[in-house]
Design an enzyme around this catalytic site. Sequence first.
Site, mmCIF file in Angstrom:
data_model
loop_
_atom_site.group_PDB
_atom_site.id
_atom_site.type_symbol
_atom_site.label_atom_id
_atom_site.label_comp_id
_atom_site.label_asym_id
_atom_site.label_seq_id
_atom_site.Cartn_x
_atom_site.Cartn_y
_atom_site.Cartn_z
ATOM 1 N N PRO A 145 -45.378 -20.500 -55.070
ATOM 2 C CA PRO A 145 -44.794 -19.550 -54.116
ATOM 3 C C PRO A 145 -43.278 -19.430 -54.290
ATOM 4 O O PRO A 145 -42.601 -20.421 -54.542
ATOM 5 C CB PRO A 145 -45.146 -20.151 -52.752
ATOM 6 C CG PRO A 145 -45.529 -21.550 -53.004
ATOM 7 C CD PRO A 145 -45.975 -21.662 -54.433
ATOM 8 N N GLU A 146 -42.774 -18.220 -54.191
ATOM 9 C CA GLU A 146 -41.339 -17.938 -54.333
ATOM 10 C C GLU A 146 -40.839 -17.377 -52.998
ATOM 11 O O GLU A 146 -41.553 -17.393 -51.998
ATOM 12 C CB GLU A 146 -41.113 -16.969 -55.496
ATOM 13 C CG GLU A 146 -41.730 -17.477 -56.816
ATOM 14 C CD GLU A 146 -41.571 -16.520 -57.986
ATOM 15 O OE1 GLU A 146 -40.638 -15.708 -57.983
ATOM 16 O OE2 GLU A 146 -42.410 -16.587 -58.909
#
Length: 276
Positions: A2-3
Amino acid sequence: MPELPEIETIRRDLEQQVVGDTITGIELLWPGAVAFPEVPPLGDLVAGQRIAAARRRGKYLILDLAGGGRLVLHLRMTGRLHLVERGVPRGPHLRAICFLASGRELRFMDQRRFGRLGWVPDEAALAGLLCDLGPEPLAAGFTLEVFRQRLAGRRGALKPLLLNQQFLAGLGNIYADEALFRARLPPLRTAGSLSPEEQARLYAGIRAALEQGIRNRGTTLRDYQDAWGARGLNQEQLLVFRRDGRPCPVCGRLIVRLRVGGRSTHLCPRCQPLPA
Ligand SMILES: [Zn+2]
């Protein structure tokens, strides 16, 4: 992994759902998930604390507690944070449960076990923990002028620079590739060599790629899920990432994948010509 857009999606859900709720206790199914502090036990520090705010810094999720402490979470590769009603059957890879007075539970799952949670006593300790992070790319203070100053004199290639959290907080492999394509810049261009117009294109590309990701509730390639356990929608809207062998949405040339700085990198060879 996840960013920024994925963590921001979770943050916005939690802000609506758990701010104002009170933590009644924590169950650690895998104590190794707690990075800090070692003593006293995390549960003793947070039990009885009302959640005052849900914030994000880079890829970190932060829950401010009314007593002054902050719960900090980094999902790393495969971490998930789900908000569920008590009694929902426990799934695999469950590492920690945060019980809420409303009867709900925040469950932290993590197959690969790289994700971490922690607790710091106050804002100063949080600032110390996150002191290496670069600016927030979507913050009002992150202007084109700030970006130009950070690029000046940089001799490394653009792709690894965008992944460097000390340069800019929150980008990972997906949004770095998307930003470079939007900017029509090759990943191997030297950061300090950009013209003012190219700097402006990259600045706009970074922000547009991240904003689209947030609008689409994140990108799910494999592991990412939002706080409800739902997949994001942004994987349907990616322009180049993991689209090698398919036509460029701008010029039709086939998108290629190469290794840059050890990371898989996707680009259009016509829209983003490599340095001669
Ligand atoms: Zn193209």
